[in-house]
Design an enzyme around this catalytic site. Structure first.
Site, PDB file in Angstrom:
ATOM      1  CB  VAL A  66       6.692 -16.073 -30.821  1.00 40.94           C
ATOM      2  CG1 VAL A  66       7.595 -15.326 -29.866  1.00 40.94           C
ATOM      3  CG2 VAL A  66       7.482 -16.943 -31.784  1.00 40.94           C
ATOM      4  CE1 TYR A  69      16.016 -21.915 -30.287  1.00 38.66           C
ATOM      5  CE2 TYR A  69      16.008 -20.777 -32.406  1.00 38.66           C
ATOM      6  CZ  TYR A  69      15.652 -20.830 -31.072  1.00 38.66           C
ATOM      7  OH  TYR A  69      14.923 -19.806 -30.524  1.00 38.66           O
ATOM      8  CB  SER A 113      10.303 -20.019 -27.180  1.00 35.91           C
ATOM      9  OG  SER A 113      11.079 -19.234 -28.054  1.00 35.91           O
ATOM     10  CE1 TYR A 169      11.610 -16.102 -24.559  1.00 36.30           C
ATOM     11  CE2 TYR A 169       9.338 -15.467 -24.973  1.00 36.30           C
ATOM     12  CZ  TYR A 169      10.418 -16.293 -25.224  1.00 36.30           C
ATOM     13  OH  TYR A 169      10.300 -17.299 -26.143  1.00 36.30           O
ATOM     14  CE  LYS A 223      14.432 -19.866 -26.577  1.00 38.14           C
ATOM     15  NZ  LYS A 223      13.476 -19.590 -27.658  1.00 38.14           N
TER      16      LYS A 223
END
Length: 308
Positions: A261, A191, A67, A243, A70
């Protein structure tokens, strides 16, 4: 870097203190290949805005950035289509829900740093094919990391594509409500490809340092990311990058960060340095347990919290 010896001492002490947490947490075993990594791996790199680097631990291990990609997705979407278009597709607000939840989606995803938001920003990256878009992402990461050794971890990609039913449902849902204009499977593939990029802590810390330097290369010769794009990106990392633990993290650590992760966390201390930790055992929110403890200690000891 001022007081390099002191900074090294602080890092070493934080690493020693974090050993009490080395067995806490679990691997991201819902992606089969991530269940196969060595759970005791640990590395940290700190790169200041002048390009000086300190590394400790497993600094050569290449892992999937997951992530943390992102952040790159957001930067590239902002550069390609602009702020107005990006935030017509995705919001700017934190969420209490898990990173892979579809619950924050009403007319659009809550923010670009959860899965639904990043799938949305991936759909805005320009290119005539998925491969061309992915090649641009690799090129961007190579530029920001000052590295020609940016890898695509195909085994991670294939493993993730076989088990990405939730993300697939998110992609198709975003397509159904008009957030995604392109083919849902192609956007999903980009993605997951971006999540499967392999870097080490030094490369990621260099990316973080460039953002800490206002998007300028560490030799001062080139503006790699527009300052306005950096401002937006860092603000959203501060608000949403960890998060549903983002608020607590901002209180305890106090600088923009993003976790993945795969076990890495990058942190940006504007005007000072970029940091990356790597330790693959995760807490319930998907953040590295040991990485969190190390960043909390060095932030307090070196006074890196941007709010004090």
């Amino acid at each position: 870097m001022k007081n390099r010896v002191e900074v090294e001492r602080v890092l070493e002490q934080a690493i020693r203190n974090s050993e009490a947490y080395k067995d806490v947490g679990k691997l991201a075993d819902y992606i089969p290949e991530l269940a196969n990594v060595e759970p005791d791996n640990f590395g940290i790199a700190l790169v200041d805005v002048d390009g000086e680097i300190i590394v400790k631990g497993d600094d050569e291990i290449v892992f999937s950035i997951q992530s943390i990609s992102k952040v790159i997705d957001l930067i590239m979407a902002l550069e390609d289509v602009g702020r107005e278009e990006v935030f017509s597709k995705v919001g700017m607000e934190p969420t209490e829900y898990k990173f892979n939840s579809i619950r924050p989606i009403s007319d659009k995803a809550a923010n670009p740093l959860i899965n639904a938001g990043a799938i949305s920003t991936c759909s805005l990256i320009r290119g005539s094919s998925t491969q061309e878009k992915f090649d641009r992402v690799i090129e961007k990461i190579g530029s920001l990391s000052n590295s020609e050794d940016v890898r695509f971890l195909e085994h991670i990609f294939l493993s993730e594509m076989e088990t990405t039913d939730i993300n697939r449902s998110i992609s198709y849902y975003l397509k159904s409500i008009g957030i995604i204009d392109n083919d849902a499977e192609e956007v999903l593939e980009l993605y997951v490809r971006n999540c499967s990029i392999g870097l080490n802590v030094k490369q990621l810390a260099h990316i973080a340092a460039v953002l800490a330097n206002g998007g300028r290369s560490l030799d001062g010769k080139e503006q790699l990311v527009d300052k306005e794009v950096v401002k937006i990106t860092l603000a959203l990392m501060a608000a949403c990058g960890m998060y549903e633990e983002s608020g607590q993290y901002l209180v305890e650590v106090g600088f923009p960060s993003k976790s993945g992760v795969g076990g890495a966390i990058i942190g940006i201390v504007p005007g000072k340095c970029g940091i990356c930790t790597y330790s693959p055992r995760l807490d319930r929110s998907g953040n590295s347990v040991r990485g969190l403890k190390v960043l909390e200690e060095i932030s307090k000891t070196l006074n890196l919290n941007i709010f004090i």
